[in-house]
Design an enzyme around this catalytic site. Structure first.
Site, short mmCIF file in Angstrom:
data_model
loop_
_atom_site.label_atom_id
_atom_site.label_comp_id
_atom_site.label_asym_id
_atom_site.label_seq_id
_atom_site.Cartn_x
_atom_site.Cartn_y
_atom_site.Cartn_z
CG HIS A 263 -1.46 -4.10 -12.62
ND1 HIS A 263 -0.71 -3.84 -13.74
CD2 HIS A 263 -0.79 -5.03 -11.92
CE1 HIS A 263 0.37 -4.61 -13.73
NE2 HIS A 263 0.34 -5.34 -12.63
CG ASP A 314 0.32 -9.17 -4.92
OD1 ASP A 314 0.73 -10.30 -5.24
OD2 ASP A 314 0.98 -8.13 -5.01
N1 ACO Z 1 -6.70 1.95 -3.75
C1 ACO Z 1 -7.28 3.17 -3.88
N2 ACO Z 1 -7.07 3.96 -4.94
C2 ACO Z 1 -6.25 3.51 -5.92
C3 ACO Z 1 -5.64 2.26 -5.84
C4 ACO Z 1 -5.90 1.46 -4.72
N3 ACO Z 1 -5.32 0.26 -4.60
N4 ACO Z 1 -4.90 2.07 -6.96
C5 ACO Z 1 -5.04 3.18 -7.69
N5 ACO Z 1 -5.86 4.04 -7.06
C6 ACO Z 1 -6.28 5.36 -7.53
C7 ACO Z 1 -5.32 6.42 -7.02
O1 ACO Z 1 -5.74 6.97 -5.82
C8 ACO Z 1 -5.37 7.41 -8.14
O2 ACO Z 1 -6.54 8.16 -8.03
P1 ACO Z 1 -6.54 9.72 -8.38
O3 ACO Z 1 -6.18 9.80 -9.82
O4 ACO Z 1 -7.92 10.15 -8.05
O5 ACO Z 1 -5.49 10.33 -7.50
C9 ACO Z 1 -5.52 6.56 -9.39
O6 ACO Z 1 -6.16 5.36 -8.95
C10 ACO Z 1 -4.21 6.21 -10.05
O7 ACO Z 1 -3.33 5.69 -9.05
P2 ACO Z 1 -1.76 5.60 -9.23
O8 ACO Z 1 -1.16 5.24 -7.92
O9 ACO Z 1 -1.23 6.82 -9.94
O10 ACO Z 1 -1.66 4.42 -10.27
P3 ACO Z 1 -0.39 3.59 -10.56
O11 ACO Z 1 -0.50 3.06 -11.91
O12 ACO Z 1 0.85 4.35 -10.26
O13 ACO Z 1 -0.52 2.48 -9.41
C11 ACO Z 1 -0.44 0.60 -8.13
C12 ACO Z 1 -0.47 1.15 -9.56
C13 ACO Z 1 0.81 1.12 -7.42
C14 ACO Z 1 -0.38 -0.92 -8.22
C15 ACO Z 1 -1.72 1.05 -7.37
O14 ACO Z 1 -2.87 0.58 -8.03
C16 ACO Z 1 -1.70 0.62 -5.92
O15 ACO Z 1 -1.11 1.30 -5.08
N6 ACO Z 1 -2.32 -0.54 -5.60
C17 ACO Z 1 -2.27 -1.08 -4.25
C18 ACO Z 1 -0.97 -1.85 -4.04
C19 ACO Z 1 -0.96 -3.17 -4.75
O16 ACO Z 1 -1.94 -3.91 -4.74
N7 ACO Z 1 0.19 -3.49 -5.38
C20 ACO Z 1 0.39 -4.77 -6.07
C21 ACO Z 1 0.49 -4.58 -7.55
S1 ACO Z 1 0.68 -6.09 -8.39
C22 ACO Z 1 2.27 -6.51 -8.07
O17 ACO Z 1 3.13 -5.73 -7.97
C23 ACO Z 1 2.63 -7.93 -7.85
#
Ligand code: ACO
Length: 378
Positions: A263, A314
């Site tokens: 998140h 989710d």
């Molecule tokens: N799976 C694997 N790795 C992840 C995930 C994940 N779900 N979420 C974050 N990471 C890792 C990234 O690979 C990244 O690693 P790195 O620094 O080694 O490259 C690090 O954590 C940071 O990730 P970002 O994408 O920059 O974090 P951000 O804050 O932008 O992302 C997000 C938040 C988009 C929700 C992300 O966690 C994600 O893609 N989750 C999966 C999708 C999801 O479940 N969305 C629902 C969110 S809740 C809602 O909207 C209702």
């Protein structure tokens, strides 16, 4: 802002873009409150109608106010016949979120307050959209399944009526309460991508229906509301509890982005996921489909241990919705049916104290170049 002082913040992470009285989100301690009321208390003790009233008006309703809001929501449930006709004319495999976005645009064409952005008109539209979106999601599903839409049941509350219009069966009290609490948990979440979208749209003095149609488009993506559907598809791909470890190992080795984890704001834990986990456990047990809960718990533990990622809202809503009998591709529309309360409350707040939302881009393309006419270009 001139070029020298420009400061690029990718994804606007941490940027505070608007004052709000709606949602108090403490990402460090994993706490969430709507207008000062803790989300756990609201999910346990308040109905979705009470929560919508709270978001729109600022306070929990008195008994009389709740009656009036409930009656207004019930009175607004009908959708125009042209909208049902539109559903009949669209391809059967149309994505339900695309159908919902179209529905919101069509509802705007028929709304008597469509272009009135006053507070009073926005409140009337918030009530209408909340009820009509629920009806439209169910009507579209019935029509695409070759069935007729089911007229709303005036004696049922918002959540129970939704399940009734979807399935034709009156839900048990336990099922209706679980669904009602889910709508509450999804109702509002500060400046998430879809709510921010609605605020950007009305900040141009555009109207509520235009903003909500945009919000639906933003919610659809798998990094936002579309994650719940993706979580369920992941659990189905895994298939059995015994396969979770092998799946997790493969997914981690392939550096897959695991839907339902992580998140932008919550780093220690999403309080909604903790509540939904308990609800999913109960619903999966009651429906005789406990394996989905067990698989989710095992996957959660495995991914959390390996990467420290937390499950977001989710993650556990997926096995919950599935065991409530909601079709997988309706998970995101269901989230929209809850989030509409927050979208409309944010639209009210933005219109009441508006300033155009217009950030800057940091230009990283070629430096200024001399123009060359087409006959001289290599
Ligand atoms: N799976 C694997 N790795 C992840 C995930 C994940 N779900 N979420 C974050 N990471 C890792 C990234 O690979 C990244 O690693 P790195 O620094 O080694 O490259 C690090 O954590 C940071 O990730 P970002 O994408 O920059 O974090 P951000 O804050 O932008 O992302 C997000 C938040 C988009 C929700 C992300 O966690 C994600 O893609 N989750 C999966 C999708 C999801 O479940 N969305 C629902 C969110 S809740 C809602 O909207 C209702």
């Amino acid at each position: 802002m001139d070029r020298e002082s420009s400061q690029l913040i990718r994804g606007l992470e941490g940027v505070v873009a608007a004052p709000t009285q709606l949602c108090d989100l403490d990402g460090t301690h994993g706490r969430l409150a709507y207008r000062g009321y803790d989300i756990t208390d609201l999910a346990r003790h308040a109905s979705f109608e009470e929560v919508a009233h709270l978001l729109w008006h600022g306070d929990l309703p008195t008994g009389g106010e709740l009656d009036r809001t409930t009656v207004a929501l019930i009175a607004a449930r009908d959708i125009p016949r042209e909208l049902v006709e539109t559903f009949r004319l669209t391809p059967k495999d149309t994505d339900p979120m695309r159908a919902l976005q179209t529905a919101v645009a069509i509802l705007g064409m028929r709304d008597p307050d469509a272009t009135d952005n006053s507070h009073a008109a926005n409140l009337r539209k918030a009530v209408r959209l909340t009820s009509q979106i629920a009806t439209a999601i169910c009507a579209h599903h019935r029509v695409r399944s070759g069935q007729s839409p089911i007229p709303a049941a005036p004696d049922l509350g918002h959540a129970a009526n939704f399940l009734y219009m979807l399935t034709g069966r009156r839900p048990s009290t336990v099922t209706a309460k679980a669904f009602d609490a889910s709508l509450t948990l999804y109702a509002e979440h500060e400046l998430n991508a879809s709510t921010f979208t609605t605020r950007v749209i009305v900040s141009t003095q555009s109207d509520m229906h235009s903003a909500v149609a945009g919000g639906v488009g933003a919610l659809k993506g798998p990094l936002h509301g579309g994650a719940g559907e993706a979580v369920m598809r992941t659990l189905m791909e895994i298939g059995e509890v015994a396969h979770v470890d092998a799946f997790a190992e493969r997914a981690l080795a392939e550096k897959r982005r695991l839907m339902g984890f992580g998140h932008r704001v919550y780093k220690a834990g999403d309080p909604r996921a903790a509540i939904l986990r308990g609800m999913a456990e109960e619903a999966c047990r009651q429906s005789g489909q406990f394996k989905w809960y067990e698989m989710a718990v095992k996957l959660h533990a495995r991914i959390n241990a390996a990467k420290g990622l937390i499950p977001n809202v989710d993650f556990y809503s997926a096995p919950l919705f599935y065991s409530l009998g909601i079709p997988v591709d309706l998970f995101t529309p269901v989230i929209a049916a809850g989030r509409i309360a927050g979208w409309t409350a944010n639209i009210l707040e933005q219109h009441d104290d508006n300033r155009l939302i217009r950030p800057r881009g940091e230009y990283v393309g070629p430096k200024r170049r001399a123009f060359v006419s087409v006959d001289k270009r290599a």
